[in-house]
Design a protein around this motif. Structure first.
Motif, PDB file in Angstrom:
ATOM      1  N   GLU A   1      34.201  43.788  30.958  1.00  0.00           N
ATOM      2  CA  GLU A   1      34.210  42.348  31.234  1.00  0.00           C
ATOM      3  C   GLU A   1      34.233  41.597  29.907  1.00  0.00           C
ATOM      4  O   GLU A   1      33.343  41.747  29.073  1.00  0.00           O
ATOM      5  CB  GLU A   1      32.982  41.945  32.044  1.00  0.00           C
ATOM      6  N   ILE A   2      35.268  40.790  29.722  1.00  0.00           N
ATOM      7  CA  ILE A   2      35.403  40.000  28.496  1.00  0.00           C
ATOM      8  C   ILE A   2      34.922  38.589  28.771  1.00  0.00           C
ATOM      9  O   ILE A   2      35.375  37.940  29.730  1.00  0.00           O
ATOM     10  CB  ILE A   2      36.864  39.994  28.006  1.00  0.00           C
ATOM     11  N   VAL A   3      34.004  38.107  27.950  1.00  0.00           N
ATOM     12  CA  VAL A   3      33.370  36.802  28.167  1.00  0.00           C
ATOM     13  C   VAL A   3      33.764  35.842  27.055  1.00  0.00           C
ATOM     14  O   VAL A   3      33.760  36.198  25.873  1.00  0.00           O
ATOM     15  CB  VAL A   3      31.833  36.951  28.215  1.00  0.00           C
ATOM     16  N   CYS A   4      34.104  34.633  27.445  1.00  0.00           N
ATOM     17  CA  CYS A   4      34.392  33.561  26.491  1.00  0.00           C
ATOM     18  C   CYS A   4      33.752  32.293  27.033  1.00  0.00           C
ATOM     19  O   CYS A   4      34.337  31.593  27.874  1.00  0.00           O
ATOM     20  CB  CYS A   4      35.892  33.381  26.305  1.00  0.00           C
TER      21      CYS A   4
ATOM     22  N   LEU B   1      33.849  31.500  30.806  1.00  0.00           N
ATOM     23  CA  LEU B   1      34.959  32.287  31.351  1.00  0.00           C
ATOM     24  C   LEU B   1      34.631  33.772  31.316  1.00  0.00           C
ATOM     25  O   LEU B   1      34.178  34.300  30.290  1.00  0.00           O
ATOM     26  CB  LEU B   1      36.231  32.025  30.545  1.00  0.00           C
ATOM     27  N   ARG B   2      34.865  34.449  32.435  1.00  0.00           N
ATOM     28  CA  ARG B   2      34.687  35.894  32.501  1.00  0.00           C
ATOM     29  C   ARG B   2      35.960  36.529  33.047  1.00  0.00           C
ATOM     30  O   ARG B   2      36.451  36.126  34.105  1.00  0.00           O
ATOM     31  CB  ARG B   2      33.484  36.262  33.385  1.00  0.00           C
TER      32      ARG B   2
ATOM     33  N   VAL C   1      39.316  36.775  37.413  1.00  0.00           N
ATOM     34  CA  VAL C   1      38.864  35.763  36.459  1.00  0.00           C
ATOM     35  C   VAL C   1      37.908  34.823  37.168  1.00  0.00           C
ATOM     36  O   VAL C   1      38.147  34.420  38.313  1.00  0.00           O
ATOM     37  CB  VAL C   1      40.062  34.952  35.895  1.00  0.00           C
ATOM     38  N   SER C   2      36.816  34.484  36.499  1.00  0.00           N
ATOM     39  CA  SER C   2      35.883  33.511  37.067  1.00  0.00           C
ATOM     40  C   SER C   2      35.443  32.538  35.992  1.00  0.00           C
ATOM     41  O   SER C   2      35.454  32.846  34.794  1.00  0.00           O
ATOM     42  CB  SER C   2      34.659  34.213  37.670  1.00  0.00           C
TER      43      SER C   2
ATOM     44  N   PRO D   1      35.558  31.958  41.296  1.00  0.00           N
ATOM     45  CA  PRO D   1      36.833  32.641  41.046  1.00  0.00           C
ATOM     46  C   PRO D   1      37.952  31.667  40.683  1.00  0.00           C
ATOM     47  O   PRO D   1      38.014  30.549  41.197  1.00  0.00           O
ATOM     48  CB  PRO D   1      37.126  33.342  42.381  1.00  0.00           C
ATOM     49  N   VAL D   2      38.808  32.115  39.783  1.00  0.00           N
ATOM     50  CA  VAL D   2      40.001  31.353  39.389  1.00  0.00           C
ATOM     51  C   VAL D   2      41.219  32.157  39.811  1.00  0.00           C
ATOM     52  O   VAL D   2      41.358  33.330  39.439  1.00  0.00           O
ATOM     53  CB  VAL D   2      40.027  31.116  37.868  1.00  0.00           C
TER      54      VAL D   2
END
Length: 223
Positions: free
Chosen positions: A126-129, A132-133, A141-142, A147-148
């Motif tokens: 899981e990449i987090v910014c 944003l996940r 993507v959430s 959810p997006v």
């Protein structure tokens, strides 16, 4: 993310291509060692799946040439050879991982995803910014837990920016990593897709640097 598959068995190549594309990756294929070496030497792949027993040029020779030329793409060796001496030779030539035939397709996909993440400096799937996940395993993507919904191509673009967050990514680089070598997208298609992603996110995470490209990072870290 763009992956090269070098495998001389047509049916297996097709299965690999379908599985990797279903996982949201862009795939180019080569059926002999010379073509595989050339593509890996001239195209900007994020990873490669490489058979050892290939016509014209074997997999270990391909690896040695790539590494000798400074090519750093992660390479998953995929082969029917299971003797330790052959595995050791592949690792000595520069392989990053090894799977022996027969195999589960899901394992190959998972290993390739892991190699791509680690090459970009991400240990977790899981990449987090900021809020944003991006779930690289599930392709989800959430934002703040909600959810997006993205199209496949929008997900590829956001995924590449997320893997390389904090760094400016130009239009040509994005295009090279989210389209295969036969694609010829219109000049403004990347701009249109980035704009759509921005609208769907609803907050300023993708920052434009005029004349340079885009950078993904939390608003507070923008500079």
């Amino acid at each position: 993310m763009r992956v090269l598959v070098v495998e001389d068995e047509p049916q297996l190549t097709l299965r690999l291509e379908q599985a990797l594309e279903a996982a949201g990756l862009v795939v180019d294929t080569a059926y002999d060692g010379e073509e595989g070496w050339f593509l890996g030497d001239t195209e900007p792949y994020d990873a490669a799946v490489l058979d050892l027993g290939l016509p014209k040029l074997d997999g270990v020779s391909i690896l040695s040439r790539w590494r000798g030329a400074g090519r750093t793409l992660p390479v998953l060796v995929l082969t029917a050879r299971n003797r330790w001496a052959e595995k050791a030779a592949a690792f000595a030539a520069g392989a990053d991982d090894y799977v022996t035939k027969p195999f589960e397709m899901e394992e190959v996909v998972a290993r390739i995803r892991a190699l791509i993440r680690r090459a970009a400096g991400h240990a977790s799937p899981e990449i987090v910014c900021g809020p944003l996940r991006l779930d690289t395993l599930g392709g989800r993507v959430s934002l703040d837990g909600m959810p997006v919904t993205l199209t496949a191509q929008e997900f590829r673009i956001l995924s590449y920016l997320a893997h390389h967050q904090g760094r400016v990514v130009g239009r040509s680089e994005l295009s090279e990593h989210v389209y295969d070598r036969d694609a010829d997208p219109e000049s403004n298609v990347i701009d249109v897709l980035v704009a759509r992603i921005r609208r769907k996110l609803g907050i300023e995470l993708i920052h434009t640097l005029r004349g340079q490209g885009w950078r993904l990072q939390p608003p507070a870290d923008a500079g």
